[in-house]
Design an enzyme around this catalytic site. Structure first.
Site, PDB file in Angstrom:
ATOM      1  N   GLY A  86       0.821  -1.215   0.000  1.00  0.00           N
ATOM      2  CA  GLY A  86       0.000   0.000   0.000  1.00  0.00           C
ATOM      3  C   GLY A  86       0.844   1.249   0.000  1.00  0.00           C
ATOM      4  O   GLY A  86       1.770   1.402  -0.786  1.00  0.00           O
TER       5      GLY A  86
ATOM      6  N   GLY B 151      18.602   8.994 -34.904  1.00  0.00           N
ATOM      7  CA  GLY B 151      18.183   9.803 -33.763  1.00  0.00           C
ATOM      8  C   GLY B 151      18.965   9.436 -32.517  1.00  0.00           C
ATOM      9  O   GLY B 151      19.203  10.288 -31.645  1.00  0.00           O
TER      10      GLY B 151
HETATM   11  C1  HXC Z   1      -2.038  -2.504  11.604  1.00  0.00           C
HETATM   12  C2  HXC Z   1      -0.763  -4.301  11.028  1.00  0.00           C
HETATM   13  C3  HXC Z   1      -0.723  -3.876   9.683  1.00  0.00           C
HETATM   14  C4  HXC Z   1      -1.415  -2.683   9.363  1.00  0.00           C
HETATM   15  C5  HXC Z   1       0.393  -5.689   9.831  1.00  0.00           C
HETATM   16  N1  HXC Z   1      -0.060  -5.427  11.061  1.00  0.00           N
HETATM   17  N2  HXC Z   1      -0.007  -4.758   8.972  1.00  0.00           N
HETATM   18  N3  HXC Z   1      -1.404  -3.611  11.979  1.00  0.00           N
HETATM   19  N4  HXC Z   1      -2.042  -2.021  10.358  1.00  0.00           N
HETATM   20  N5  HXC Z   1      -1.415  -2.193   8.138  1.00  0.00           N
HETATM   21  C6  HXC Z   1       0.152  -6.211  12.262  1.00  0.00           C
HETATM   22  C7  HXC Z   1      -0.573  -7.528  12.218  1.00  0.00           C
HETATM   23  O1  HXC Z   1      -1.883  -7.350  12.644  1.00  0.00           O
HETATM   24  C8  HXC Z   1       0.246  -8.362  13.164  1.00  0.00           C
HETATM   25  O2  HXC Z   1      -0.111  -8.021  14.471  1.00  0.00           O
HETATM   26  C9  HXC Z   1       1.636  -7.856  12.967  1.00  0.00           C
HETATM   27  O3  HXC Z   1       1.515  -6.565  12.339  1.00  0.00           O
HETATM   28  C10 HXC Z   1       2.438  -8.740  12.041  1.00  0.00           C
HETATM   29  O4  HXC Z   1       1.666  -8.987  10.888  1.00  0.00           O
HETATM   30  P1  HXC Z   1       1.483 -10.445  10.282  1.00  0.00           P
HETATM   31  O5  HXC Z   1       0.355 -10.362   9.343  1.00  0.00           O
HETATM   32  O6  HXC Z   1       1.412 -11.448  11.391  1.00  0.00           O
HETATM   33  O7  HXC Z   1       2.861 -10.636   9.524  1.00  0.00           O
HETATM   34  P2  HXC Z   1       3.148 -11.356   8.133  1.00  0.00           P
HETATM   35  O8  HXC Z   1       2.469 -12.666   8.106  1.00  0.00           O
HETATM   36  O9  HXC Z   1       4.624 -11.317   7.977  1.00  0.00           O
HETATM   37  O10 HXC Z   1       2.455 -10.440   7.029  1.00  0.00           O
HETATM   38  C11 HXC Z   1       2.912  -9.131   6.817  1.00  0.00           C
HETATM   39  C12 HXC Z   1       1.956  -8.371   5.875  1.00  0.00           C
HETATM   40  C13 HXC Z   1       0.502  -8.485   6.401  1.00  0.00           C
HETATM   41  C14 HXC Z   1       2.065  -8.965   4.461  1.00  0.00           C
HETATM   42  C15 HXC Z   1       2.432  -6.925   5.819  1.00  0.00           C
HETATM   43  O11 HXC Z   1       0.508  -8.135   7.784  1.00  0.00           O
HETATM   44  C16 HXC Z   1      -0.440  -7.605   5.688  1.00  0.00           C
HETATM   45  O12 HXC Z   1      -0.916  -7.929   4.602  1.00  0.00           O
HETATM   46  N6  HXC Z   1      -0.759  -6.453   6.310  1.00  0.00           N
HETATM   47  C17 HXC Z   1      -1.737  -5.541   5.740  1.00  0.00           C
HETATM   48  C18 HXC Z   1      -1.184  -4.834   4.559  1.00  0.00           C
HETATM   49  C19 HXC Z   1      -2.118  -3.786   4.103  1.00  0.00           C
HETATM   50  O13 HXC Z   1      -3.106  -4.066   3.440  1.00  0.00           O
HETATM   51  N7  HXC Z   1      -1.849  -2.550   4.588  1.00  0.00           N
HETATM   52  C20 HXC Z   1      -2.702  -1.395   4.320  1.00  0.00           C
HETATM   53  C21 HXC Z   1      -2.424  -0.924   2.938  1.00  0.00           C
HETATM   54  S1  HXC Z   1      -3.393   0.413   2.541  1.00  0.00           S
HETATM   55  P3  HXC Z   1      -0.274  -9.141  15.613  1.00  0.00           P
HETATM   56  O14 HXC Z   1      -0.513  -8.356  16.837  1.00  0.00           O
HETATM   57  O15 HXC Z   1      -1.408  -9.969  15.189  1.00  0.00           O
HETATM   58  O16 HXC Z   1       1.019  -9.875  15.593  1.00  0.00           O
HETATM   59  C22 HXC Z   1      -2.356   1.662   2.605  1.00  0.00           C
HETATM   60  C23 HXC Z   1      -2.988   2.907   2.111  1.00  0.00           C
HETATM   61  C24 HXC Z   1      -2.019   4.056   2.081  1.00  0.00           C
HETATM   62  O17 HXC Z   1      -1.249   1.574   2.992  1.00  0.00           O
HETATM   63  C25 HXC Z   1      -2.265   4.811   0.846  1.00  0.00           C
HETATM   64  C26 HXC Z   1      -1.408   6.014   0.772  1.00  0.00           C
HETATM   65  C27 HXC Z   1      -1.307   6.472  -0.654  1.00  0.00           C
END
Ligand code: HXC
Length: 513
Positions: A169, A403
């Site tokens: 993201g 070119g």
């Molecule tokens: C809050 C988050 C988080 C997030 C991960 N965590 N991403 N907490 N916000 N965005 C937390 C998890 O809940 C977890 O907490 C801990 O971090 C570790 O994550 P895991 O999933 O256990 O790790 P892993 O299996 O290694 O996977 C990593 C990951 C996955 C691929 C990054 O966590 C994931 O897909 N996260 C979401 C990604 C996402 O969609 N982000 C938002 C994008 S939108 P616990 O306490 O359970 O251990 C965005 C918009 C911005 O960014 C736009 C601006 C232009």
């Protein structure tokens, strides 16, 4: 006072724990270092000064008030690399997945602001799940605050990103706005939307690695400029990179001591094959011209028909741009043009002289390139060279056709010194094609058309497939023996040391994006 000291010590100890022992072990098990270990490896020993260690978030959404960590998932501060000041932020995946929200973003903005005020590079070590979902729009705002600063700082201070974990993201856009992106193989990913979203929306099944792993971004998308087999190697590369570039746009790049010796390079006299269609590796030419072992290739796996990278000549940094006849005959296509254009602009922004090696048969023809906009993309390279005000030196080793001759840092678009080897062929096109077009009628009427074609090809070659016609017009400053190239480049760089060239007053140009 003792009590306050103890409280401070306890808080510091707590901050150093990050997300806790278990999560740190998890991070290590994945082959990753912790945020602090990375900072310590990156900076000179003992030089790190932390800022904002005790910052925490202020949210109570979805139970976040019970998940407060000192530092809020990012370590920020400054230190030195080889004694030179750099600012750094390092996201801590052990704290809420390194996710970014209000406080986390404010800490990053703070070091970016300091870096701008004080004219030093910012290095971001990224390891983040993106916008912290619990904090909602505040997280999006935090990202935008960083993007804004990335853009304002672009061209003022160098910005370097290392991707050392998942970056999803919003986490990918700040790195994309910086000057260089390094990824660690096997442990880092960059994507706007991950494999699950891709599957839902497009029904494509793809692994994280294929979608956005290091090799994908290094070879297919070009998002990553450097890759490393592991984090330690990657961080070593970051230190090396910083060694070539100045701290800000007002400074000259750092120099290294150089002891003059025999600068002739006899091996270059035999490097061009007799057959003009036979390839050779332009890296061998570059390596003979630059200081020994002084290069760092950029985008090594992407658009390999163009070679770009940093090097040193007599201890001074140069940016090298070269057609690579060993890949696709060194043709200019969309990817090669964009790759070189961005590099030229970086070098120009940071006072790094350009050293350009030309062996190019032209732009790549075909519907694929035309429909994807080779005209606009090729124009980017033309634009980048034309607006560059740094010292610019060209060496035409063999083909400089059509070119592509104009585009590849020709005299006409502001090159300062243009050298050509006797093997140079500076012409509108190759002799065979040219003879076919301009002597079409004569060839058709001839008793032996094949022999006539050959005769006309030879005639064209003698007149145009050489550097002397261009030298007679001053488009080439000097035709040199290849073995003299390093000496000529050293002298030209010295002569151009105090070059002053200014662009006309404007708000900004309008590069064909
Ligand atoms: C809050 C988050 C988080 C997030 C991960 N965590 N991403 N907490 N916000 N965005 C937390 C998890 O809940 C977890 O907490 C801990 O971090 C570790 O994550 P895991 O999933 O256990 O790790 P892993 O299996 O290694 O996977 C990593 C990951 C996955 C691929 C990054 O966590 C994931 O897909 N996260 C979401 C990604 C996402 O969609 N982000 C938002 C994008 S939108 P616990 O306490 O359970 O251990 C965005 C918009 C911005 O960014 C736009 C601006 C232009």
């Amino acid at each position: 006072m003792k009590e306050q000291f103890e409280r401070l010590d306890a808080l510091t100890a707590k901050a150093l724990e990050g997300g806790g022992k278990e999560r740190i072990e998890g991070q290590h098990k994945k082959g990753k270092l912790t945020a602090r270990e990375r900072v310590n490896l990156l900076l000179d020993e003992g030089s790190f000064q932390e800022i904002g260690q005790l910052v925490t978030h202020r949210s109570s959404n979805f139970g976040l008030e019970k998940q407060k960590f000192l530092g809020d998932g990012v370590i920020t501060g400054y230190g030195t690399i080889d004694g030179r000041l750099v600012y750094v932020f390092s996201q801590d995946f052990t704290v809420l997945g390194g996710s970014l929200a209000e406080a986390h973003a404010q800490k990053i903005c703070r070091v970016m602001d300091l870096a701008m005020q004080n004219g030093a590079p910012v290095i971001g070590l990224n390891d983040s799940g993106g916008a912290r979902i619990q904090e909602g729009v505040v997280s999006l705002g935090g990202y935008a605050d960083i993007f804004y600063r990335n853009v304002r700082a672009s061209g003022v201070i160098p910005q370097i990103s290392a991707i050392l974990g998942p970056c999803a993201g919003g986490a990918v856009y700040s790195p994309a706005l910086t000057d260089f992106v390094l990824m660690a193989e096997g442990t880092s990913y960059m994507f706007v939307t991950g494999p699950n979203v891709v599957k839902t929306v497009t029904h494509e099944e793809v692994s994280s690695e294929d979608l956005g792993g290091a090799s994908t971004h290094a070879s297919k998308s070009g998002v990553a400029h450097f890759t490393a087999g592991n984090e330690v190697e990657g961080i070593r590369q970051l230190r090396q990179l910083v060694g070539y570039i100045p701290s800000n746009c007002e400074e000259e790049p750092p120099t290294q001591a150089y002891t003059p010796c025999d600068e002739a390079r006899p091996m270059l006299d035999t490097i061009i094959p007799d057959n003009p269609n036979q390839p050779y590796d332009i890296r061998q030419v570059m390596n003979a011209v630059i200081d020994p072992d002084s290069s760092m290739e950029v985008h090594a796996e992407y658009a390999r028909n163009m070679v770009i990278g940093f090097a040193r000549v007599a201890g001074r940094t140069v940016g090298c741009v070269a057609n690579q006849p060993a890949v696709l005959a060194g043709v200019l296509d969309i990817d090669a043009s964009v790759k070189a254009a961005r590099f030229v602009r970086f070098c120009d922004a940071f006072n790094i002289p350009l050293l350009v090696f030309v062996d190019v048969p032209g732009f790549l023809p075909g519907t694929d390139q035309e429909w994807r906009g080779i005209i606009s993309h090729g124009a980017k390279l033309l634009y980048a060279f034309s607006e560059a005000t740094v010292p610019r030196i060209t060496i035409i080793t063999r083909k400089a056709y059509g070119g592509a001759y104009d585009v590849m840092n020709s005299k006409h678009i502001g090159c300062d010194m243009n050298f050509a080897w006797p093997s140079a062929e500076i012409a509108v096109m190759g002799a065979k094609g040219a003879a076919e077009i301009i002597f079409k009628g004569e060839i058709a009427k001839a008793a032996d058309p094949a022999a006539k074609w050959q005769e006309k090809e030879q005639q064209y070659k003698e007149q145009f497939a050489n550097p002397f016609e261009a030298a007679a017009r001053g488009y080439v400053d000097e035709v040199i023996r290849p073995s003299q190239t390093r000496q000529k480049v050293m002298a030209a760089l010295e002569m151009l040391r105090n070059k002053v060239d200014k662009l006309p007053r404007k708000k900004h140009g309008n590069i064909p994006l």
